[in-house]
Design an enzyme around this catalytic site. Structure first.
Site, mmCIF file in Angstrom:
data_model
loop_
_atom_site.group_PDB
_atom_site.id
_atom_site.type_symbol
_atom_site.label_atom_id
_atom_site.label_comp_id
_atom_site.label_asym_id
_atom_site.label_seq_id
_atom_site.Cartn_x
_atom_site.Cartn_y
_atom_site.Cartn_z
ATOM 1 N N ASP A 187 47.869 134.650 -6.332
ATOM 2 C CA ASP A 187 46.703 135.371 -5.832
ATOM 3 C C ASP A 187 46.889 135.663 -4.349
ATOM 4 O OD1 ASP A 187 44.279 136.621 -6.215
ATOM 5 O OD2 ASP A 187 43.087 134.837 -5.825
ATOM 6 N N TYR A 215 45.487 137.925 -0.690
ATOM 7 C CA TYR A 215 44.330 137.916 0.218
ATOM 8 C C TYR A 215 44.307 139.253 0.965
ATOM 9 C CZ TYR A 215 41.077 135.079 3.169
ATOM 10 O OH TYR A 215 39.988 134.523 3.811
ATOM 11 N N HIS A 275 37.003 140.916 3.562
ATOM 12 C CA HIS A 275 36.717 139.582 3.027
ATOM 13 C C HIS A 275 37.338 138.508 3.912
ATOM 14 C CE1 HIS A 275 36.220 136.284 0.179
ATOM 15 N NE2 HIS A 275 37.517 136.041 0.259
ATOM 16 N N ARG A 299 35.520 130.173 11.656
ATOM 17 C CA ARG A 299 36.104 130.317 13.001
ATOM 18 C C ARG A 299 35.442 131.504 13.696
ATOM 19 N NH1 ARG A 299 40.171 130.117 9.392
ATOM 20 N NH2 ARG A 299 40.475 132.368 9.630
ATOM 21 N N GLU A 304 34.615 135.748 -7.358
ATOM 22 C CA GLU A 304 35.369 136.619 -6.457
ATOM 23 C C GLU A 304 35.755 137.879 -7.225
ATOM 24 O OE1 GLU A 304 38.608 134.734 -4.431
ATOM 25 O OE2 GLU A 304 37.236 133.630 -3.108
ATOM 26 N N GLU A 363 37.934 140.819 -7.887
ATOM 27 C CA GLU A 363 39.332 141.151 -7.605
ATOM 28 C C GLU A 363 39.890 142.084 -8.670
ATOM 29 O OE1 GLU A 363 41.979 137.960 -6.749
ATOM 30 O OE2 GLU A 363 40.387 136.576 -6.073
ATOM 31 N N ASP A 414 38.314 135.239 -9.671
ATOM 32 C CA ASP A 414 38.906 133.981 -9.215
ATOM 33 C C ASP A 414 37.770 133.032 -8.849
ATOM 34 O OD1 ASP A 414 40.839 132.154 -8.349
ATOM 35 O OD2 ASP A 414 40.774 132.914 -6.298
ATOM 36 N N ARG A 418 33.303 126.434 -3.560
ATOM 37 C CA ARG A 418 33.427 126.529 -2.106
ATOM 38 C C ARG A 418 33.326 125.169 -1.412
ATOM 39 N NH1 ARG A 418 35.844 131.380 -1.713
ATOM 40 N NH2 ARG A 418 34.546 133.082 -2.500
ATOM 41 N N GLN A 445 36.608 123.541 -1.900
ATOM 42 C CA GLN A 445 37.605 124.271 -1.119
ATOM 43 C C GLN A 445 37.550 123.902 0.363
ATOM 44 O OE1 GLN A 445 37.186 128.510 -1.577
ATOM 45 N NE2 GLN A 445 38.977 128.995 -0.340
ATOM 46 N N TYR A 464 41.251 122.372 1.492
ATOM 47 C CA TYR A 464 42.218 123.454 1.721
ATOM 48 C C TYR A 464 43.169 123.206 2.890
ATOM 49 C CZ TYR A 464 40.095 125.707 5.830
ATOM 50 O OH TYR A 464 39.638 126.005 7.100
ATOM 51 N N LYS A 511 40.091 126.146 -7.117
ATOM 52 C CA LYS A 511 40.419 127.434 -7.726
ATOM 53 C C LYS A 511 41.001 127.322 -9.134
ATOM 54 C CE LYS A 511 39.976 130.280 -4.012
ATOM 55 N NZ LYS A 511 39.334 131.608 -3.982
ATOM 56 N N THR A 544 40.335 131.120 -14.192
ATOM 57 C CA THR A 544 40.445 132.484 -13.690
ATOM 58 C C THR A 544 40.178 133.405 -14.864
ATOM 59 O OG1 THR A 544 42.114 131.863 -12.040
ATOM 60 C CG2 THR A 544 41.923 134.197 -12.592
ATOM 61 N N THR A 569 39.887 138.838 -3.042
ATOM 62 C CA THR A 569 38.551 139.439 -3.072
ATOM 63 C C THR A 569 38.527 140.760 -2.324
ATOM 64 O OG1 THR A 569 37.627 137.213 -3.112
ATOM 65 C CG2 THR A 569 36.120 139.009 -2.620
ATOM 66 N N GLU A 617 30.017 135.505 1.025
ATOM 67 C CA GLU A 617 29.779 136.535 2.040
ATOM 68 C C GLU A 617 28.354 137.071 1.975
ATOM 69 O OE1 GLU A 617 33.420 139.340 2.246
ATOM 70 O OE2 GLU A 617 33.510 138.350 0.290
#
Length: 425
Positions: free
Chosen positions: A127, A129, A134, A143, A199, A201, A233, A237, A240, A244, A253, A257, A358, A372
Site C-alpha cells: 500500500d 501513500y 491526505h 506534526r 480509507e 483508495e 484499507d 487509528r 496505529q 507505528y 492495518k 482490506t 487514501t 481527516e
C-alpha cells in the site's frame, strides 16, 4: 489507446447494459464468482448479469481456455496486454452482435444470485501513500509545524501489507483489538479499537510480472498493470498511533482490506486518461528513473457513503462522506508506483495487489477518511438521523463507489466496495 470496443454507439443485447449502468459493453470487467455450493470460476460483468466464461469457452480462443477456467485469474493476468485486448475485442463482439444471443444468453447469471470472490490469489499486497492532500492532512494532526516530511516529494512512500486478510466486498469488518495508549495514560491497555476508520483508495492488479533483480522501466510500467479496483484499507487509528513508530503500520492495518470484486481493465479505462496534475511550483522534479514525458492518470470519480444501524431503521439513505476525483488527489502516478516498487529488483507477480493510499482532494468535500473529516475526532460528522460520528461504530456500513465519465465516451463503473462493522464474536 482506444479502439472499436470503446465506440459510444456500441450497444449490447443484454438487458440492463445500457449506457448509464456501471457495466455497459464498453466496460467488461473480469471477476471470480460462485453459485450456491458451486465452484469458483471466471465471469464478466455486463449490465446486471455475469457472463460465465466457462459456458462460452467454445467461442473463445483455444489457447485462453485453461487460464479462463481457473478459480483465480492469476494465469490470465500473466498473459499481458496483447491477450487482454484480444479477449476484450472478442467479448465485445459476442455481447453486441445479435447472432450470438441464442447461444450466449443461457450463460448469463444475475449478479444478485452469486457470491463474488477476490479475483486473484494475492501473493503480495503493498500500500502506497500517493495522496498528497491526505498525507498533509494526517501529518498536520501529528506534526502541525512540519506536516509533510521532506522525503515525500522524492520517493513514493509505501509499506507491505497483509495478503491473507484481503476480502471481497461484503465481508464483515470485525472490530480489531490491540494495544492503545490513552492521551492521559502512562502505559497502554489492550482492547477493541475505539477509533476505527475507513480509507478510500484504488487498487492496482499486477498482470505480467518481472524477474527478481530486474527493475521495471517507467516507460514499460503500464504494461504490467492489468486493471483496477476499489480498495478500503480499514484502519484502527488508536492502535496505529501507538505502534507505528519506528517501523510503520502493523496490527492497525492487517486485520482486513476490502476490495471491489471486479478487475476494471486498463483497456476499458483508455478513454479516461488525463494528464497528471502539474507539480506545485518549487517542488523537485522526479528522479530520472521515475520521470517520463506526458505521464498520465485516469479521470476516476470516487465516493464514500456511510449508513448507520439507526439510519437504516429509519429508512434513511446513506450519507455521503466524500466525493472527489482520483487524479486530483495523486502526487505520484500508477506508473511511478509500479516502477518504484520494482526499482530495487523486487519481483512483482501476476495477481499482486498495490494500493494507492487514501485519495483525498484539497477540499473538505473530498476527504477520504474519517480521521481527516472529523479532524482527528474534534469535529464529529453530523448525520441525518441526529447521530454523530468521529470514527466508526458497530453496525456502521461504509460503501465506496467509483466511475469514469468523459465527453465522447460511455460512462463505466467499478461496482461497490462495502463493509459493515461488527463486534468481535
Amino acid at each position: 489507446m482506444t479502439d472499436e470496443t470503446h465506440d459510444p454507439a456500441l450497444v449490447s443485447w443484454v438487458s440492463g447494459a445500457e449506457p448509464g449502468s456501471d457495466f455497459p459493453v464498453q466496460n467488461l470487467p473480469l471477476g471470480i464468482f460462485s453459485e450456491t455450493k458451486g465452484r469458483r470460476r471466471p465471469g464478466v460483468a455486463i449490465g446486471d448479469y455475469i457472463l460465465d466464461l466457462n459456458g462460452i469457452s467454445d467461442l473463445l480462443d483455444e489457447e485462453w481456455r485453461r487460464d479462463l477456467s481457473q478459480p483465480v485469474l492469476n494465469g490470465w493476468l500473466a498473459r499481458g496486454p496483447d491477450a487482454h485486448r484480444d479477449l476484450r475485442a472478442r467479448l465485445s463482439e459476442i455481447l453486441s452482435d445479435e447472432r450470438y444471443r441464442d447461444d450466449v444468453e443461457p450463460q448469463l447469471i444475475g449478479q444478485s444470485e452469486v457470491r463474488m470472490h477476490v479475483p486473484c490469489l494475492v501473493g503480495d499486497y503493498s500500500d502506497f501513500y500517493v495522496g498528497i492532500h491526505h498525507a498533509t492532512n494526517v501529518g498536520r494532526l501529528f506534526r502541525p509545524d512540519n506536516p509533510l516530511l521532506p522525503n515525500y516529494k522524492y520517493v513514493p512512500i509505501g509499506y507491505h501489507g497483509r495478503a491473507s486478510s484481503i476480502r471481497a466486498s461484503g465481508e464483515d469488518v470485525i472490530r480489531p483489538s490491540g494495544q492503545r495508549l490513552a492521551p492521559d495514560a502512562e502505559a497502554p491497555e489492550y482492547g477493541p479499537s475505539r477509533r476505527l476508520d475507513y480509507e478510500l483508495e484504488l487498487g492496482l492488479w499486477i498482470g505480467r510480472g518481472n524477474k527478481l533483480g530486474r527493475p521495471i522501466p517507467i516507460d514499460e510500467a503500464d504494461e504490467h498493470i492489468a486493471g483496477w479496483c476499489l480498495l478500503n484499507d480499514w484502519s484502527a487509528r488508536d492502535l496505529q498511533a501507538w505502534e507505528y513508530q519506528p517501523l510503520g503500520p502493523f496490527l492497525a492495518k492487517n486485520f482486513l482490506t476490502s476490495v471491489s470484486p471486479w478487475i476494471v481493465t486498463s483497456e476499458a479505462l483508455a478513454p479516461f486518461r488525463v494528464p497528471m496534475p502539474p507539480r506545485p511550483k518549487g517542488d523537485p522534479e522526479p528522479l530520472d528513473y521515475l520521470r517520463r514525458e506526458n505521464d498520465d492518470a485516469f479521470a476516476i470519480q470516487l465516493e464514500a457513503t456511510l449508513s448507520t444501524k439507526g439510519m437504516r431503521e429509519k429508512g434513511l439513505p446513506p450519507h455521503v462522506l466524500s466525493r472527489g476525483t482520483a487524479s486530483a488527489a495523486m502526487y505520484w502516478s500508477a506508473a511511478q508506483i509500479v516502477t518504484h516498487h520494482a526499482s530495487n529488483g523486487c519481483n512483482l507477480q501476476p495477481g499482486d495487489l498495490i494500493g494507492t493510499g487514501t485519495l483525498s482532494t484539497d477540499s473538505d468535500s473530498g476527504l477520504g477518511s474519517l480521521l481527516e473529516i472529523s479532524r482527528g475526532g474534534k469535529r464529529p460528522v453530523e448525520l441525518p438521523s441526529g447521530e454523530t460520528r468521529s470514527f466508526l461504530e458497530d453496525g456502521d456500513e461504509v460503501t465506496l463507489r467509483a466511475w469514469c465519465e468523459a465527453e465522447g465516451a460511455v460512462r463505466i463503473g467499478f461496482g461497490e466496495c462495502v463493509g459493515r462493522v461488527v463486534p468481535r464474536r
